[in-house]
Design a protein around this motif. Structure first.
Motif, PDB file in Angstrom:
ATOM      1  N   LEU A  35      26.261  61.181 -53.405  1.00 25.15           N
ATOM      2  CA  LEU A  35      26.046  60.294 -54.562  1.00 25.15           C
ATOM      3  C   LEU A  35      24.764  59.482 -54.403  1.00 25.15           C
ATOM      4  CD1 LEU A  35      29.749  59.120 -55.012  1.00 25.15           C
ATOM      5  CD2 LEU A  35      28.453  60.551 -56.603  1.00 25.15           C
ATOM      6  N   PHE A  52      29.041  51.956 -60.494  1.00 27.94           N
ATOM      7  CA  PHE A  52      30.270  51.892 -59.677  1.00 27.94           C
ATOM      8  C   PHE A  52      29.904  51.595 -58.226  1.00 27.94           C
ATOM      9  CE2 PHE A  52      31.440  54.948 -63.067  1.00 27.94           C
ATOM     10  CZ  PHE A  52      32.592  54.355 -63.533  1.00 27.94           C
ATOM     11  N   MET A  53      28.892  52.308 -57.735  1.00 29.86           N
ATOM     12  CA  MET A  53      28.539  52.198 -56.315  1.00 29.86           C
ATOM     13  C   MET A  53      27.979  50.814 -55.992  1.00 29.86           C
ATOM     14  SD  MET A  53      26.865  55.922 -55.764  1.00 29.86           S
ATOM     15  CE  MET A  53      26.735  55.829 -53.978  1.00 29.86           C
ATOM     16  N   ASP A  57      32.821  49.688 -56.392  1.00 31.88           N
ATOM     17  CA  ASP A  57      33.979  50.323 -57.037  1.00 31.88           C
ATOM     18  C   ASP A  57      33.942  51.828 -56.788  1.00 31.88           C
ATOM     19  OD1 ASP A  57      35.023  48.005 -58.114  1.00 31.88           O
ATOM     20  OD2 ASP A  57      33.848  48.172 -59.963  1.00 31.88           O
ATOM     21  N   GLY A  85      34.858  60.261 -46.167  1.00 34.66           N
ATOM     22  CA  GLY A  85      34.906  59.384 -47.340  1.00 34.66           C
ATOM     23  C   GLY A  85      35.173  60.122 -48.636  1.00 34.66           C
ATOM     24  N   VAL A  87      38.170  61.518 -49.693  1.00 33.89           N
ATOM     25  CA  VAL A  87      39.473  61.305 -50.337  1.00 33.89           C
ATOM     26  C   VAL A  87      39.761  59.811 -50.360  1.00 33.89           C
ATOM     27  CG1 VAL A  87      41.898  61.961 -50.353  1.00 33.89           C
ATOM     28  CG2 VAL A  87      40.219  63.488 -49.332  1.00 33.89           C
ATOM     29  N   GLN A  92      42.726  62.163 -55.870  1.00 26.48           N
ATOM     30  CA  GLN A  92      41.720  62.956 -55.134  1.00 26.48           C
ATOM     31  C   GLN A  92      42.391  63.790 -54.046  1.00 26.48           C
ATOM     32  OE1 GLN A  92      38.392  60.638 -53.688  1.00 26.48           O
ATOM     33  NE2 GLN A  92      38.048  59.695 -55.680  1.00 26.48           N
TER      34      GLN A  92
HETATM   35  P1  AMP Z   1      30.434  55.478 -48.652  1.00 27.39           P
HETATM   36  O1  AMP Z   1      29.041  55.849 -48.260  1.00 27.39           O
HETATM   37  O2  AMP Z   1      31.443  56.492 -48.240  1.00 27.39           O
HETATM   38  O3  AMP Z   1      30.799  54.071 -48.251  1.00 27.39           O
HETATM   39  O4  AMP Z   1      30.449  55.503 -50.265  1.00 27.39           O
HETATM   40  C1  AMP Z   1      29.625  54.633 -51.009  1.00 27.39           C
HETATM   41  C2  AMP Z   1      30.145  54.515 -52.435  1.00 27.39           C
HETATM   42  O5  AMP Z   1      30.118  55.808 -53.072  1.00 27.39           O
HETATM   43  C3  AMP Z   1      31.587  54.046 -52.562  1.00 27.39           C
HETATM   44  O6  AMP Z   1      31.713  52.634 -52.487  1.00 27.39           O
HETATM   45  C4  AMP Z   1      31.944  54.582 -53.952  1.00 27.39           C
HETATM   46  O7  AMP Z   1      31.327  53.820 -54.979  1.00 27.39           O
HETATM   47  C5  AMP Z   1      31.245  55.944 -53.931  1.00 27.39           C
HETATM   48  N1  AMP Z   1      32.130  57.008 -53.381  1.00 27.39           N
HETATM   49  C6  AMP Z   1      31.905  57.757 -52.271  1.00 27.39           C
HETATM   50  N2  AMP Z   1      32.917  58.626 -52.075  1.00 27.39           N
HETATM   51  C7  AMP Z   1      33.814  58.400 -53.062  1.00 27.39           C
HETATM   52  C8  AMP Z   1      35.088  58.951 -53.400  1.00 27.39           C
HETATM   53  N3  AMP Z   1      35.670  59.919 -52.685  1.00 27.39           N
HETATM   54  N4  AMP Z   1      35.723  58.465 -54.496  1.00 27.39           N
HETATM   55  C9  AMP Z   1      35.162  57.516 -55.268  1.00 27.39           C
HETATM   56  N5  AMP Z   1      33.993  56.925 -55.002  1.00 27.39           N
HETATM   57  C10 AMP Z   1      33.302  57.370 -53.908  1.00 27.39           C
END
Ligand code: AMP
Length: 212
Positions: A35, A52-53, A57, A85, A87, A92
């Motif tokens: 993402l 969202f990010m 959220d 990260g 699930v 999901q």
């Molecule tokens: P992370 O790098 O895993 O902390 O992910 C950063 C952000 O990406 C999270 O706070 C969410 O906004 C989004 N994200 C990553 N993986 C997911 C997921 N499986 N479901 C929903 N949002 C996700």
């Protein structure tokens, strides 16, 4: 071998996932990395995910499952994959189970990183991340060059600001913690490790668990 890493933000899933993947000779997929790359490239996916990010959220389940459907169908995942990260909600977990089943594969393990919230706030607020390789670093300031020589610059992720961190922990307890219960109820091979310790100590525990 398909392994799902489960644990709160800042528990070390990214760093340890990389090490486990290297040790097993299989790739790692992190939806957060996918993402962030999409946000950086300004693609439709990135534009949809950014708000969202930044708030900490969750991105909608359908978006995540779309990424997973595509990623797991790639030939390089055939030997196995570490899912970091990926699930974060019960829908999901259900969706991933269906994707894995449709590919004729099985989910071998859910590896849970145990750590208290207090430690996470300190870890995340002291962290910077390379804007190129996405690797996290502690004790280095934003603006410094990436120590791994990628040519990238260390930045503070927007979601590593205090308010977003608090929100990410709230979201974790409300939406992701029930995923663990779901896996237990569905008979998954759930292994828990203590995620507090040096990088090497936690790696040793993680590798012992996946080789068990
Ligand atoms: P992370 O790098 O895993 O902390 O992910 C950063 C952000 O990406 C999270 O706070 C969410 O906004 C989004 N994200 C990553 N993986 C997911 C997921 N499986 N479901 C929903 N949002 C996700």
């Amino acid at each position: 071998m398909i392994v799902v890493l489960l644990g709160p933000p800042g528990a070390g899933k990214g760093t340890q996932g990389e090490r486990i993947a290297d040790a097993l000779g299989i790739p790692k997929i992190a939806t957060g990395d996918v993402l962030r790359a999409a946000v950086k490239a300004g693609t439709e996916l990135g534009l949809a995910a950014k708000g969202f990010m930044d708030r900490g959220d969750l991105v909608p389940d359908e978006v995540i499952l779309g990424i997973m459907r595509e990623a797991l169908a790639q030939p390089e995942q055939a030997k196995g994959v570490i899912l970091d990260g990926v699930v974060r909600t019960v829908p999901q977990a259900e969706g991933l189970a269906a994707v894995v089943r449709a590919l004729g594969r099985t989910l071998d393990m859910v590896l849970v990183f145990d750590i208290a919230d207090d430690l996470l706030v300190d870890r995340l607020s002291g962290r910077t991340t390379c804007d190129t390789c996405q690797k996290p670093f502690t004790g280095l300031r934003p603006g410094a060059p990436c120590p791994d020589g990628t040519g990238g610059t260390l930045v503070r992720r927007k979601d590593d600001e205090p308010e977003a961190i608090r929100n990410r922990l709230r979201v974790y307890h409300a939406q992701t913690a029930p995923v663990l219960q779901w896996y237990v109820e569905h008979g998954a091979n759930v292994q828990r490790i203590d995620a507090v310790g040096s990088f090497d100590e936690v790696t040793a525990r993680a590798l012992a668990a996946v080789r068990r």
